[in-house]
Design an enzyme around this catalytic site. Sequence first.
Site, PDB file in Angstrom:
ATOM      1  N   GLU A  81       0.817  -1.211   0.000  1.00  0.00           N
ATOM      2  CA  GLU A  81       0.000   0.000   0.000  1.00  0.00           C
ATOM      3  C   GLU A  81       0.855   1.266   0.000  1.00  0.00           C
ATOM      4  OE1 GLU A  81      -3.819   1.730   2.574  1.00  0.00           O
ATOM      5  OE2 GLU A  81      -2.547   0.161   3.408  1.00  0.00           O
ATOM      6  N   LYS A 117      -8.915   3.173  -3.034  1.00  0.00           N
ATOM      7  CA  LYS A 117      -9.393   2.600  -1.776  1.00  0.00           C
ATOM      8  C   LYS A 117     -10.753   3.195  -1.423  1.00  0.00           C
ATOM      9  CE  LYS A 117      -7.446   1.715   2.854  1.00  0.00           C
ATOM     10  NZ  LYS A 117      -6.232   1.978   3.676  1.00  0.00           N
ATOM     11  N   CYS A 124      -6.190  -2.876   1.331  1.00  0.00           N
ATOM     12  CA  CYS A 124      -6.081  -2.936   2.797  1.00  0.00           C
ATOM     13  C   CYS A 124      -7.443  -2.921   3.494  1.00  0.00           C
ATOM     14  CB  CYS A 124      -5.173  -1.822   3.320  1.00  0.00           C
ATOM     15  SG  CYS A 124      -4.545  -2.155   4.987  1.00  0.00           S
TER      16      CYS A 124
END
Length: 559
Positions: free
Chosen positions: A49, A118, A155
Amino acid sequence: MTKTAPDILRIAVAQLNPTVGDVAGNLAKAREARADAARQGADLVLYTELFLAGYPPEDLVLKPSFLKACEKAAEDFAKDTADGGPGVIIGTPLKRKSGTHNSIVFADGGKIIAERYKLDLPNYGEFDEKRVFQAGPELQGPVNFRGVRIGIPICEDIWGDIAVCETLAESGAEILLVPNGSPYYRAKIDVRHQVVIRQVIETGLPMIYANQLGGQDELIFDGASFAIGSDKTLAFQMSQFEDAVDVTTWKRKGDHWVCSEGPMSKIPEREEADYRACMLGLRDYVNKNGFKNVVLGLSGGIDSAICAALAVDALGEERLRTVMMPYRYTSKDSLKDAEDCARALGCRYDIVPISEPVEGFKHALTQLFEGTQEGITEENLQSRARGTILMAISNKFGSMVVTTGNKSEMSVGYATLYGDMNGGFNPIKDLYKMQVYALSRWRNAHVPPGALGPSGEVIPKNIIDKAPSAELRENQTDQDSLPPYPVLDDILECLVENEMSVDDIVARGHDRATVARVEHLLYIAEYKRRQAAPGVKITRKNFGRDRRYPITNRFRDRG
């Protein structure tokens, strides 16, 4: 299914140690890893990430020039893939019309073939991404990579309640690849495994979990990347606390992808994992911030001894200077124990008596203090004289001061501002006293992988066995004014980690007055902790990022 869809896919996981803000250096690491993966026959390289930025970049993301540098690095890296080698999935912040996003760039054939943003931004504990990022505007489907449909949640997208993975599966994803920046705390690997297994059960798809490595201020990223197959078993497990570029082989079997080849590393047990986290955190803080060496006060006590061991293991004996600063209350045992510890570690050991500066301070204050009794103020002059000496050594030689207070002491305020709290970094800040003892015994019996220190007993047995004392007055021990450390640590863990009520803690068998006193000490020491050096996060709730209590606070739990 297209006729050109492959039956074998070799995916490399790049578990690397980036530095926040070092965009050029992180790009160089990414390129080196891709070359390594190419030599191993990889088709695709999965990075972690926000790799190009380093994670977490915090308010750097608000700086337009930083965002431009990250995007240019991503574009330059994409061009590298024109060589016919592996494609890449790499994390970077991207500013778009919809906002600034925590993103990945997917590149192949010399160009960016997809971007993904994200959706679920964490805003708890050590995370505050909603402060600097905007969530992706909508969930985008899987990316077709050489005939394989790859879903890329980022994530927190697999941790929260947003059905990102389920939607990707419904959109035709065949395998899920997840870049992560998941910090260490004790037993975190088990938690990650359970999160991934839950997603595998819901989607029926295998998931590769790539995690960052390295220390970033107080956070430790421990790597330990892994995959869970569609059969809900561990497909591969990479090492913890170590750089690695491992290629895993996936084969199509019917409607599923199955991992036929990958590492299966052994994960360290509790004490080893904690010790290695502290070691990695200290090493990266010192090296990434450009310090050539470190200095610490070696008192003959357990806390400074384990910090000295960690410093030698992390940096090497030649980069640690220890200083014993005796006063009239320093025992002969402490002088011997400190010297024995320094000799066992092989580091430099100096003695700087503090009688003259302490007496000088007392003399200067004689008139102001006339008619008062000696007490804690005079005791603290000893600690502050030692702190001043260490800071003078730091200023003169450029050495970072390692401060050595444990979590038990920091919890109840048994530390002196501008004295023993002086320092740039504290490797044991999040270890309770009994954990310090446990790790000291473990280190005497083991040398962790990657350690630069010697084997054998590096923390003398007498340091572990004797009653702990600050030695600021005659025959002083910590237990003169504190409960026994096993009792204190249990109460503190209830209050800090678990936010338990006084009634519930008393129900565990503790004395109510003792619990109330410890709670009071915990609250009134907040102002000290706000001024403390950063230190390695080991528990679920460390002071600073995780636990943010007001300094001005009159609440007390009286049931």
